[in-house]
Design a protein around this motif. Structure first.
Motif, mmCIF file in Angstrom:
data_model
loop_
_atom_site.group_PDB
_atom_site.id
_atom_site.type_symbol
_atom_site.label_atom_id
_atom_site.label_comp_id
_atom_site.label_asym_id
_atom_site.label_seq_id
_atom_site.Cartn_x
_atom_site.Cartn_y
_atom_site.Cartn_z
ATOM 1 N N THR A 63 0.830 -1.204 0.000
ATOM 2 C CA THR A 63 0.000 0.000 0.000
ATOM 3 C C THR A 63 0.863 1.252 0.000
ATOM 4 O OG1 THR A 63 -1.775 -1.167 1.140
ATOM 5 C CG2 THR A 63 -1.808 1.234 1.262
ATOM 6 N N LYS A 64 1.877 1.257 0.841
ATOM 7 C CA LYS A 64 2.768 2.419 0.906
ATOM 8 C C LYS A 64 3.489 2.615 -0.425
ATOM 9 C CE LYS A 64 3.583 2.287 5.865
ATOM 10 N NZ LYS A 64 4.565 2.030 6.917
ATOM 11 N N PHE A 151 -7.632 -10.336 14.780
ATOM 12 C CA PHE A 151 -6.382 -9.844 14.199
ATOM 13 C C PHE A 151 -6.552 -8.393 13.750
ATOM 14 C CE2 PHE A 151 -3.470 -8.925 10.793
ATOM 15 C CZ PHE A 151 -2.273 -9.426 11.273
ATOM 16 N N TYR A 152 -7.605 -8.119 13.027
ATOM 17 C CA TYR A 152 -7.887 -6.757 12.571
ATOM 18 C C TYR A 152 -7.945 -5.797 13.762
ATOM 19 C CZ TYR A 152 -10.658 -2.719 11.321
ATOM 20 O OH TYR A 152 -11.111 -1.438 11.187
ATOM 21 N N GLU A 153 -8.689 -6.173 14.783
ATOM 22 C CA GLU A 153 -8.850 -5.290 15.936
ATOM 23 C C GLU A 153 -7.522 -5.037 16.646
ATOM 24 O OE1 GLU A 153 -12.058 -7.243 18.004
ATOM 25 O OE2 GLU A 153 -13.573 -6.216 16.761
ATOM 26 N N SER A 154 -6.639 -6.019 16.654
ATOM 27 C CA SER A 154 -5.339 -5.843 17.312
ATOM 28 C C SER A 154 -4.379 -4.995 16.483
ATOM 29 C CB SER A 154 -4.708 -7.206 17.627
ATOM 30 O OG SER A 154 -4.257 -7.836 16.430
ATOM 31 N N HIS A 155 -4.723 -4.736 15.226
ATOM 32 C CA HIS A 155 -3.859 -3.952 14.340
ATOM 33 C C HIS A 155 -4.487 -2.616 13.922
ATOM 34 C CE1 HIS A 155 -1.945 -7.861 14.182
ATOM 35 N NE2 HIS A 155 -0.871 -7.258 13.706
ATOM 36 N N GLN A 160 -4.663 2.896 11.347
ATOM 37 C CA GLN A 160 -4.972 4.323 11.479
ATOM 38 C C GLN A 160 -3.741 5.164 11.177
ATOM 39 O OE1 GLN A 160 -6.692 4.474 15.402
ATOM 40 N NE2 GLN A 160 -8.700 3.864 14.655
ATOM 41 N N ALA A 161 -2.562 4.694 11.597
ATOM 42 C CA ALA A 161 -1.322 5.417 11.298
ATOM 43 C C ALA A 161 -1.097 5.453 9.785
ATOM 44 C CB ALA A 161 -0.138 4.766 12.005
ATOM 45 N N LEU A 162 -1.410 4.367 9.113
ATOM 46 C CA LEU A 162 -1.256 4.317 7.659
ATOM 47 C C LEU A 162 -2.168 5.338 6.988
ATOM 48 C CD1 LEU A 162 -0.101 2.854 5.126
ATOM 49 C CD2 LEU A 162 -2.090 1.351 5.270
ATOM 50 N N GLY A 170 6.012 15.691 4.866
ATOM 51 C CA GLY A 170 6.827 14.464 4.872
ATOM 52 C C GLY A 170 5.994 13.256 4.587
ATOM 53 N N PRO A 171 6.602 12.096 4.650
ATOM 54 C CA PRO A 171 5.858 10.866 4.390
ATOM 55 C C PRO A 171 4.842 10.596 5.486
ATOM 56 C CG PRO A 171 8.090 10.367 5.106
ATOM 57 C CD PRO A 171 7.997 11.868 4.956
ATOM 58 N N ALA A 172 3.851 9.803 5.153
ATOM 59 C CA ALA A 172 2.846 9.408 6.121
ATOM 60 C C ALA A 172 3.510 8.610 7.234
ATOM 61 C CB ALA A 172 1.751 8.574 5.464
ATOM 62 N N PRO A 173 2.956 8.656 8.462
ATOM 63 C CA PRO A 173 3.529 7.894 9.568
ATOM 64 C C PRO A 173 3.636 6.408 9.195
ATOM 65 C CG PRO A 173 1.763 9.326 10.341
ATOM 66 C CD PRO A 173 1.773 9.398 8.844
ATOM 67 N N GLN A 174 4.683 5.811 9.669
ATOM 68 C CA GLN A 174 4.931 4.402 9.379
ATOM 69 C C GLN A 174 4.139 3.535 10.336
ATOM 70 O OE1 GLN A 174 7.108 3.195 6.901
ATOM 71 N NE2 GLN A 174 7.069 5.316 6.244
ATOM 72 N N GLY A 175 3.361 2.591 9.821
ATOM 73 C CA GLY A 175 2.684 1.599 10.659
ATOM 74 C C GLY A 175 3.505 0.348 10.646
ATOM 75 N N LYS A 176 3.571 -0.354 11.755
ATOM 76 C CA LYS A 176 4.339 -1.599 11.783
ATOM 77 C C LYS A 176 3.471 -2.761 12.070
ATOM 78 C CE LYS A 176 8.295 -3.906 13.401
ATOM 79 N NZ LYS A 176 8.648 -4.906 13.943
#
Length: 176
Positions: A63-64, A151-155, A160-162, A170-176
């Motif tokens: 996506t990024k 799984f979705y709820e835990s991520h 949201q950061a994505l 600058g670039p969008a915040p990095q989600g991990k």
């Protein structure tokens, strides 16, 4: 799409935007709301697809990279030409010739990429239905993979950061 029995009811604005981004520009969200039902075998393949950190991290990376390449959400596929998951996948790939090499770069076959996105979308909608009685009316619980919902709820924070807009140009915040 009947696997969630969503009919034509639109999703909440934020969820729709998120789904479009995570789907990396493949318009299955519009298909899910307007298109015909997928065959039972495809519905079961989506339900039985198990999300995990590896798949999730590759979806995020794809996506990024799609954003960086300027690949944008596509218009809905031609529902008259979509009779199964493979048709839907082919419609999505035709939308932009950069999509297939990008998803392959991140270790997905086109079908697996579509399955992962649909499984994630399914989980997102099922999660939303827990707190939204209107959405819950349209969700067929027998088609939901509860492990994917968890799984979705835990991520959600990572997703949201994505979706957060870039700050200071600058670039969008990095989600991990």
């Amino acid at each position: 799409m009947k696997f969630l029995a969503l009919g034509a009811r639109p999703l909440r604005r934020g969820l729709s935007a998120w789904l479009l981004a995570v789907a990396m520009l493949i318009s299955f969200g519009a298909f899910a709301q307007q298109g015909p039902s997928l065959p039972e075998a495809d519905q079961q393949a989506i339900k039985n697809y198990n999300l995990n950190d590896d798949v999730f991290n590759r979806l995020i990376a794809a996506t990024k990279e799609a954003r960086a390449q300027g690949i944008h959400p596509q218009s809905p596929p031609n529902a008259a030409q979509v009779h199964n998951l493979d048709d839907l996948t082919q419609q999505a790939l035709k939308a932009d010739n950069r999509i297939e090499p990008l998803i392959k770069k991140h270790g997905f076959t086109p079908r697996d990429f579509m399955l992962a996105n649909l499984a994630l979308m399914n989980a997102a909608i099922a999660s939303q239905a827990k707190s939204d009685p209107e959405t819950a009316k349209y969700v067929d619980q027998s088609k939901i993979n509860q492990a994917n919902v968890a799984f979705y709820e835990s991520h959600q924070a990572q997703l949201q950061a994505l979706m957060a807009p870039p700050q200071d140009g600058g670039p969008a915040p990095q989600g991990k």
